[in-house]
Enzyme design. Sequence first.
Site, PDB file in Angstrom:
ATOM      1  CB  CYS A 340      -1.957  -4.299  13.390  1.00 59.73           C
ATOM      2  SG  CYS A 340      -2.900  -5.020  14.745  1.00 59.73           S
ATOM      3  CG  HIS A 438      -4.100   0.184  13.688  1.00 68.58           C
ATOM      4  ND1 HIS A 438      -3.924  -0.373  12.438  1.00 68.58           N
ATOM      5  CD2 HIS A 438      -4.420  -0.849  14.514  1.00 68.58           C
ATOM      6  CE1 HIS A 438      -4.139  -1.682  12.501  1.00 68.58           C
ATOM      7  NE2 HIS A 438      -4.440  -1.993  13.744  1.00 68.58           N
TER       8      HIS A 438
END
Length: 492
Positions: A340, A438
């Site tokens: 991310c 994630h």
Amino acid sequence: MPAVALMLQGTGSSVGKSLLVAGLARALVRRGLRVRPFKPQNMSNNAAVTADGGEIGRAQALQARAALVEPSVHMNPVLLKPQSEVGAQVVVQGRVHATARAREYQAMKPALLPFVLDSFARLRAEADIVLVEGAGSASEINLRAGDIANMGFARATGTPVVLVGDIDRGGVIAALVGTHAVLAPEDAALVRGFIVNRMRGDLSLFAEGMAQIAARTGWAPLGLVPHFEGARRLPAEDAMDLAEHLPRQREDKCAGGKCRIAVPVLPRIANFDDLDPLAAEPEVELMMLRPGMALPGDVDLVILPGSKATIADLAALRAEGWDTDILAHHRRGGRVLGLCGGYQMLGRRIADPDGVEGPAGAVPGLGLLAVETVLQGDKRLARVAGETLADAAPFTGYEMHIGRSSGADTARPLLRFADGRVDGAVSADGRVAGTYVHGFFAGDAQRGAWLARLGAAAAPAGHDAAVESALDGLAAHLERYLEVDVLLQLLR
């Protein structure tokens, strides 16, 4: 009839409230009760995505798992995600509501109480008992006006309170008796008892301490809970817990794991529970690099974790000299993975034209991926599943990000989602990769594939099985050391 409720408040942050709620939830579910966790206000950059595309604190997602129910945005109606020392993103019932500095948020809180009460009512309608977790310290009387996290919520709903103190940090008698001394009488009257958490050694040595606290407060002693070793197998929520959480997972390992993974700990690190499954692997040495530490020259993989303020954390990374270390690691043939915000840092440029995460502007990235990122657009919140393109290893996880990345290396995506979309980028030499997903190391097949590339093997027991075992163990631990029957009687 609506569910009864019990609220656990603390003498301070990180006294173990989150895990006590999780353990009690599992214990009460095993007794046949329908349980829902609830935290009116949370502050954390470790968040989870719910099935309906909202976000809540990671601790409430774990508590929902303990209660054997799906996480809901109503389990944490107000989530604060710090972006600076004095400001945070305010998420209300799963959606970004505002960005506010600390003083602005204090003025905002009364307007948020109706959302809190609405979510609480929804959970009460579907449960037998709602376990409520307070935030920070119950004794913060300077913040009592407009409070929605502790006594303000308890008073508004008439919810009985149990106060939790942490003996491991010292001064627990003063913390509990002092809290009683500063609480307004109307607030103190809601406290039904106290728990002393994280005792180490001979429990009988604190018997007199429990008696003294009870005598000085009039509150019932409801348990002296020993330190639960299995807690390290459960996700930590606060970056402050990293010092205890991940390094302790390394202490039990055989010296010289087959692969070494280094992770720079950045000031606004987010969703660091991505690393838990790796930390639990016997053949992995996971090194959390603190400020002042250099990147060792013999690591196999560097992971740049998620961040709530990517440009600011990139500046912090450079200030530590970790950028030079990472580039040297890559030149030596090492691998790098960005998750991310870490993925965004690996690119050539990050632009924040609207000041979404801080002052508007643009900065060069580390240049290890031929991508550029613009921090614009709606926040992407979704659970995802798919496979890695290189080896078809399946994964599950979630997206939680603002910004879009594009460039030549996105023509070599890392992942393919089940709906056919692709995500991430891989460098031309195959040694640098990034993704917006994630949580994919939690999948045993995906984690095993990554470790195989590094010359290591994943443990036979899966990550999910380890978490479930830890929750069951925590429930049994609390049944042994807490007066659970008395707790339930307090609610009738």
